[in-house]
Design an enzyme around this catalytic site. Structure first.
Site, PDB file in Angstrom:
ATOM      1  N   LYS A  13      -0.914 -16.758  -2.229  1.00  0.00           N
ATOM      2  CA  LYS A  13      -2.361 -16.340  -2.062  1.00  0.00           C
ATOM      3  C   LYS A  13      -2.796 -15.575  -3.107  1.00  0.00           C
ATOM      4  O   LYS A  13      -3.985 -15.446  -3.405  1.00  0.00           O
ATOM      5  CB  LYS A  13      -2.119 -15.502  -0.598  1.00  0.00           C
ATOM      6  CG  LYS A  13      -2.188 -16.387   0.701  1.00  0.00           C
ATOM      7  CD  LYS A  13      -2.546 -15.206   1.864  1.00  0.00           C
ATOM      8  CE  LYS A  13      -1.641 -14.219   1.860  1.00  0.00           C
ATOM      9  NZ  LYS A  13      -0.310 -13.906   1.992  1.00  0.00           N
ATOM     10  N   ARG A  85      -3.625 -10.756  10.284  1.00  0.00           N
ATOM     11  CA  ARG A  85      -2.490 -11.434  10.311  1.00  0.00           C
ATOM     12  C   ARG A  85      -2.077 -11.458  11.804  1.00  0.00           C
ATOM     13  O   ARG A  85      -0.919 -11.757  11.808  1.00  0.00           O
ATOM     14  CB  ARG A  85      -1.243 -10.245   9.854  1.00  0.00           C
ATOM     15  CG  ARG A  85      -0.879 -10.794   8.656  1.00  0.00           C
ATOM     16  CD  ARG A  85      -0.178  -9.249   7.848  1.00  0.00           C
ATOM     17  NE  ARG A  85       0.873  -9.619   6.859  1.00  0.00           N
ATOM     18  CZ  ARG A  85       0.676  -9.699   5.679  1.00  0.00           C
ATOM     19  NH1 ARG A  85      -0.420  -9.446   5.240  1.00  0.00           N
ATOM     20  NH2 ARG A  85       1.485  -9.838   4.845  1.00  0.00           N
ATOM     21  N   ARG A 124      10.667 -13.462  -7.085  1.00  0.00           N
ATOM     22  CA  ARG A 124       9.704 -12.232  -7.464  1.00  0.00           C
ATOM     23  C   ARG A 124      10.468 -10.801  -7.349  1.00  0.00           C
ATOM     24  O   ARG A 124       9.878  -9.891  -8.120  1.00  0.00           O
ATOM     25  CB  ARG A 124       8.558 -12.308  -6.198  1.00  0.00           C
ATOM     26  CG  ARG A 124       7.540 -11.275  -6.537  1.00  0.00           C
ATOM     27  CD  ARG A 124       6.219 -11.377  -5.562  1.00  0.00           C
ATOM     28  NE  ARG A 124       6.538 -10.888  -4.264  1.00  0.00           N
ATOM     29  CZ  ARG A 124       5.708 -11.124  -3.373  1.00  0.00           C
ATOM     30  NH1 ARG A 124       4.626 -11.862  -3.520  1.00  0.00           N
ATOM     31  NH2 ARG A 124       6.039 -10.643  -1.979  1.00  0.00           N
ATOM     32  N   ARG A 130       9.927  -5.339  -5.574  1.00  0.00           N
ATOM     33  CA  ARG A 130       9.277  -4.933  -4.588  1.00  0.00           C
ATOM     34  C   ARG A 130      10.167  -4.866  -3.376  1.00  0.00           C
ATOM     35  O   ARG A 130      11.092  -5.362  -3.122  1.00  0.00           O
ATOM     36  CB  ARG A 130       8.181  -6.115  -4.095  1.00  0.00           C
ATOM     37  CG  ARG A 130       6.538  -5.747  -4.086  1.00  0.00           C
ATOM     38  CD  ARG A 130       5.702  -6.887  -3.825  1.00  0.00           C
ATOM     39  NE  ARG A 130       5.754  -6.936  -2.592  1.00  0.00           N
ATOM     40  CZ  ARG A 130       4.949  -7.682  -1.917  1.00  0.00           C
ATOM     41  NH1 ARG A 130       3.853  -8.265  -2.583  1.00  0.00           N
ATOM     42  NH2 ARG A 130       4.949  -7.953  -0.441  1.00  0.00           N
ATOM     43  N   ARG A 141       9.437 -10.577   7.669  1.00  0.00           N
ATOM     44  CA  ARG A 141       8.030 -10.943   7.203  1.00  0.00           C
ATOM     45  C   ARG A 141       7.669 -12.491   7.570  1.00  0.00           C
ATOM     46  O   ARG A 141       6.678 -12.864   8.078  1.00  0.00           O
ATOM     47  CB  ARG A 141       7.856 -10.793   5.738  1.00  0.00           C
ATOM     48  CG  ARG A 141       7.662  -9.137   5.752  1.00  0.00           C
ATOM     49  CD  ARG A 141       7.916  -8.736   4.308  1.00  0.00           C
ATOM     50  NE  ARG A 141       7.100  -9.247   3.293  1.00  0.00           N
ATOM     51  CZ  ARG A 141       7.595  -9.623   2.058  1.00  0.00           C
ATOM     52  NH1 ARG A 141       8.839  -9.440   1.580  1.00  0.00           N
ATOM     53  NH2 ARG A 141       6.764 -10.304   1.107  1.00  0.00           N
TER      54      ARG A 141
HETATM   55  P1  ADP Z   1       3.342 -10.601   1.940  1.00  0.00           P
HETATM   56  O1  ADP Z   1       2.175 -11.332   2.185  1.00  0.00           O
HETATM   57  O2  ADP Z   1       4.148 -10.871   0.791  1.00  0.00           O
HETATM   58  O3  ADP Z   1       4.255 -10.093   2.920  1.00  0.00           O
HETATM   59  P2  ADP Z   1       1.495  -8.375   1.523  1.00  0.00           P
HETATM   60  O4  ADP Z   1       1.498  -7.615   0.066  1.00  0.00           O
HETATM   61  O5  ADP Z   1       0.202  -8.893   1.864  1.00  0.00           O
HETATM   62  O6  ADP Z   1       2.858  -9.021   1.560  1.00  0.00           O
HETATM   63  O7  ADP Z   1       1.712  -7.018   2.649  1.00  0.00           O
HETATM   64  C1  ADP Z   1       2.625  -6.083   2.346  1.00  0.00           C
HETATM   65  C2  ADP Z   1       2.974  -5.497   3.683  1.00  0.00           C
HETATM   66  O8  ADP Z   1       1.628  -4.804   3.925  1.00  0.00           O
HETATM   67  C3  ADP Z   1       3.265  -6.235   4.835  1.00  0.00           C
HETATM   68  O9  ADP Z   1       4.632  -6.705   5.088  1.00  0.00           O
HETATM   69  C4  ADP Z   1       2.739  -5.032   6.043  1.00  0.00           C
HETATM   70  O10 ADP Z   1       3.980  -4.248   6.276  1.00  0.00           O
HETATM   71  C5  ADP Z   1       1.585  -4.585   5.329  1.00  0.00           C
HETATM   72  N1  ADP Z   1       0.263  -5.337   5.829  1.00  0.00           N
HETATM   73  C6  ADP Z   1      -0.365  -6.041   5.056  1.00  0.00           C
HETATM   74  N2  ADP Z   1      -1.600  -6.560   5.682  1.00  0.00           N
HETATM   75  C7  ADP Z   1      -1.414  -6.157   6.901  1.00  0.00           C
HETATM   76  C8  ADP Z   1      -2.166  -6.554   8.228  1.00  0.00           C
HETATM   77  N3  ADP Z   1      -3.104  -7.283   8.127  1.00  0.00           N
HETATM   78  N4  ADP Z   1      -1.512  -6.064   9.490  1.00  0.00           N
HETATM   79  C9  ADP Z   1      -0.363  -5.398   9.523  1.00  0.00           C
HETATM   80  N5  ADP Z   1       0.421  -5.112   8.469  1.00  0.00           N
HETATM   81  C10 ADP Z   1      -0.268  -5.469   7.205  1.00  0.00           C
END
Ligand code: ADP
Length: 189
Positions: A13, A85, A124, A130, A141
């Site tokens: 993404k 999400r 990654r 990370r 996740r």
């Molecule tokens: P990934 O898709 O690899 O899990 P992201 O970089 O999109 O990682 O997000 C990292 C973290 O940020 C998530 O695991 C969550 O803790 C938080 N986060 C990001 N976007 C949201 C969201 N829309 N709702 C709740 N938590 C979020």
């Protein structure tokens, strides 16, 4: 263009959203990047979300909606990556965009299997370090994706707004498929 990109962790993404943002001249609004920047700055928001991110849990919906409302205010176009999400987040986004008469032009879904997601995230981790790419946080996740985010995907699918793309192709192939989908909705690079 107002573009939403959905897909599990490791679906590519972020990579694709950055390319779309560059090609169409719209900001890449990535909630994960926003939080990682806040953590790096040691801001109040960063301190609050840091433990949540490390566990691979979700930031509460009300805080998310507030942050996105502030971030999207005044933006005509965007590629939204990482939000919504959960179904309540999706409802809030729709309401927000309806209010200003600027609905999403397209909802993209990058489809990849859990095996591919897991392999990419572990790779990654080695490359980027990370903290939420540790095996337990990754599993958490992905579990939350299936439990809470897939219903969001289904919601857009039922509304006939979803364009699914095979995310297991090469980066360039995925980008090509996305470009074709965006041309369909009249986007001009
Ligand atoms: P990934 O898709 O690899 O899990 P992201 O970089 O999109 O990682 O997000 C990292 C973290 O940020 C998530 O695991 C969550 O803790 C938080 N986060 C990001 N976007 C949201 C969201 N829309 N709702 C709740 N938590 C979020």
């Amino acid at each position: 263009m107002r573009i939403l990109i959905l897909g599990p962790q490791g679906s590519g993404k972020g990579t694709q959203a950055k390319r779309i943002a560059g090609a169409y001249g719209v900001p890449h609004v990535a909630t994960g990047d926003m939080f990682r920047a806040a953590v790096a700055d040691g801001s109040e928001l960063g301190l609050r979300v840091r433990p949540i991110l490390e566990r691979g849990d979700l930031v509460p919906d009300d805080l998310m909606v507030e942050l996105i409302r502030a971030r999207l205010a005044g933006e005509d176009g965007f590629v939204l990556d990482g939000f919504p999400r959960t179904v309540p987040q999706a409802e809030a986004l729709d309401a927000m965009l309806d209010e200003i008469g600027k609905p999403l032009d397209v909802v993209l879904l990058l489809e990849v299997s859990d095996d591919v997601s897991l392999a990419r995230l572990l790779g990654r981790r080695a490359a980027e370090g990370r903290t939420d790419d540790a095996p337990d946080a990754i599993r958490n996740r992905l579990r939350l994706y299936h439990e809470l985010t897939e219903p969001v995907v289904e919601r857009y699918r039922e509304e006939g707004r979803l364009v699914a793309v095979d995310g297991e192709q090469t980066v360039d192939e995925v980008a090509g498929a996305i470009e074709a989908a965006l041309e369909q909705v009249g986007a001009q690079a």
